[in-house]
Design a protein around this motif. Structure first.
Motif, short mmCIF file in Angstrom:
data_model
loop_
_atom_site.label_atom_id
_atom_site.label_comp_id
_atom_site.label_asym_id
_atom_site.label_seq_id
_atom_site.Cartn_x
_atom_site.Cartn_y
_atom_site.Cartn_z
N TYR A 123 0.90 -1.13 -0.12
CA TYR A 123 0.18 0.08 0.01
C TYR A 123 0.95 1.21 0.05
N ALA A 124 0.74 1.90 -1.15
CA ALA A 124 1.62 3.21 -1.29
C ALA A 124 0.79 4.43 -0.89
N PHE A 125 1.27 5.39 -0.09
CA PHE A 125 0.93 6.45 0.61
C PHE A 125 1.52 7.93 0.31
N VAL A 126 1.06 8.71 -0.71
CA VAL A 126 1.98 9.79 -0.86
C VAL A 126 1.58 10.81 0.11
N LEU A 127 2.69 11.24 0.85
CA LEU A 127 2.67 12.00 1.98
C LEU A 127 2.79 13.68 1.31
N GLU A 128 3.80 13.82 0.26
CA GLU A 128 3.79 15.03 -0.42
C GLU A 128 3.92 14.87 -2.01
N GLY A 129 3.40 15.79 -2.76
CA GLY A 129 3.90 15.98 -3.98
C GLY A 129 3.17 14.90 -4.91
N ASP A 130 3.79 14.63 -6.07
CA ASP A 130 3.18 13.79 -6.93
C ASP A 130 3.96 12.55 -7.64
N VAL A 131 3.58 11.27 -7.66
CA VAL A 131 4.32 10.35 -7.86
C VAL A 131 3.45 9.13 -8.92
N THR A 132 4.23 8.53 -9.74
CA THR A 132 3.51 7.79 -10.51
C THR A 132 4.30 5.98 -10.23
N GLN A 166 0.25 4.47 -12.53
CA GLN A 166 -1.03 5.17 -12.04
C GLN A 166 -0.33 6.33 -11.52
N ALA A 167 -0.98 7.28 -11.73
CA ALA A 167 -0.39 8.88 -11.30
C ALA A 167 -1.28 9.02 -10.01
N LEU A 168 -0.53 9.65 -8.93
CA LEU A 168 -0.87 9.71 -7.62
C LEU A 168 -0.55 11.16 -7.16
N HIS A 169 -1.40 11.82 -6.36
CA HIS A 169 -0.98 12.87 -5.68
C HIS A 169 -1.06 12.97 -4.11
N ARG A 170 -1.01 14.15 -3.77
CA ARG A 170 -0.64 14.20 -2.28
C ARG A 170 -1.90 13.64 -1.35
N ARG A 171 -1.34 12.54 -0.52
CA ARG A 171 -2.58 11.94 0.48
C ARG A 171 -3.24 10.94 -0.40
N ASP A 172 -2.98 10.63 -1.62
CA ASP A 172 -3.71 9.38 -2.40
C ASP A 172 -3.22 8.13 -1.93
N GLY A 173 -3.68 7.00 -1.89
CA GLY A 173 -3.33 5.63 -1.51
C GLY A 173 -3.51 4.82 -2.82
#
Length: 238
Positions: A190-199, A203-210
């Motif tokens: 389970y990946a949780f984006v604390l800050e910023g933007d990650v792929t 799958q593109a993910l943004h702040r606080r997306d899981g």
């Protein structure tokens, strides 16, 4: 082929009690969503902000592995095992509730907010002796690197708990790419984006997306902006 579940930040449960502003990735307290009870052994992922001078009074837990990660401010912990500590950014705390423990958590500051993640992991052993551990990790050791901060092994890097789980934190520059290799077959991440933007895996993910991913042995990760990322590898529990 890998399977995945996306939890955009805006779809989380939310409770604002004034002194406590809490976002729930999985069902918790007054937030109940049958499709979001857990991700494998990951049962709770709460993103909490506590006002100055406020906190949670002493309350019990049992048979749960409880992890706290400070994001901003300082969180004061006390428990009936005699532990008293302050958790600050860079710190990771774990408490094995086991046969039963009572603890309190409050903002160490009278004037500044504290922000932290409270994470519950279902253990692989019941009724263990309660225990407490806390370690500090340097931000520079997470620069363009996924630093292990938790594992099942007391002699491995990071704190440990009673489950075949591994947590990693990374502070990634824009454009940085890496792979994460799962530690154990049958686990998911389970990946949780604390800050910023990650792929991750496209799958593109943004702040606080899981994003939960399973039935795979690795993840492809790219930071689309300066980003901070938490990866939680856990058993999928059938």
């Amino acid at each position: 082929m890998a399977r995945s579940v996306l939890h955009p930040a805006a779809t989380r449960g939310h409770a604002n009690h004034g002194w406590l502003n809490s976002y729930h990735t999985f069902s918790f307290a007054g937030y109940y969503e049958p499709q979001r009870m857990h991700f494998g052994a990951l049962r709770v992922l709460n993103d909490d902000t506590v006002a100055g001078g406020m906190g949670f009074g002493r309350h019990p837990h049992d048979n749960m592995e409880i992890v706290s990660i400070a994001l901003a401010g300082a969180l004061e912990h006390q428990d009936n095992m005699g532990n008293k500590a302050v958790i600050r950014p860079g710190d990771v705390q774990v408490m094995s509730a086991g046969t039963g423990v009572a603890h309190s958590e409050k903002n160490h500051s009278a004037g500044e907010e504290v922000q932290f993640l409270q994470i519950w992991v279902i253990p692989n052993k019941r009724n263990v002796a309660p225990r407490y551990d806390q370690q500090t990790f340097r931000a520079e050791d997470q620069h363009n690197r996924l630093q292990q901060v938790l594992s099942p092994n007391a002699d491995d890097e990071g704190v440990w708990l009673h489950q075949d789980a591994w947590f990693h934190l990374g502070q990634l520059d824009a454009g940085f790419g890496t792979e994460y290799q799962l530690k154990k077959a049958g686990n998911g991440v389970y990946a949780f984006v604390l800050e910023g933007d990650v792929t991750i895996n496209g799958q593109a993910l943004h702040r606080r997306d899981g994003l939960g991913i399973w039935e795979t042995d690795k993840l492809a990760i790219r930071a689309d902006s300066a980003a901070r990322l938490l990866l939680m590898e856990v058993p999928m529990l059938g």
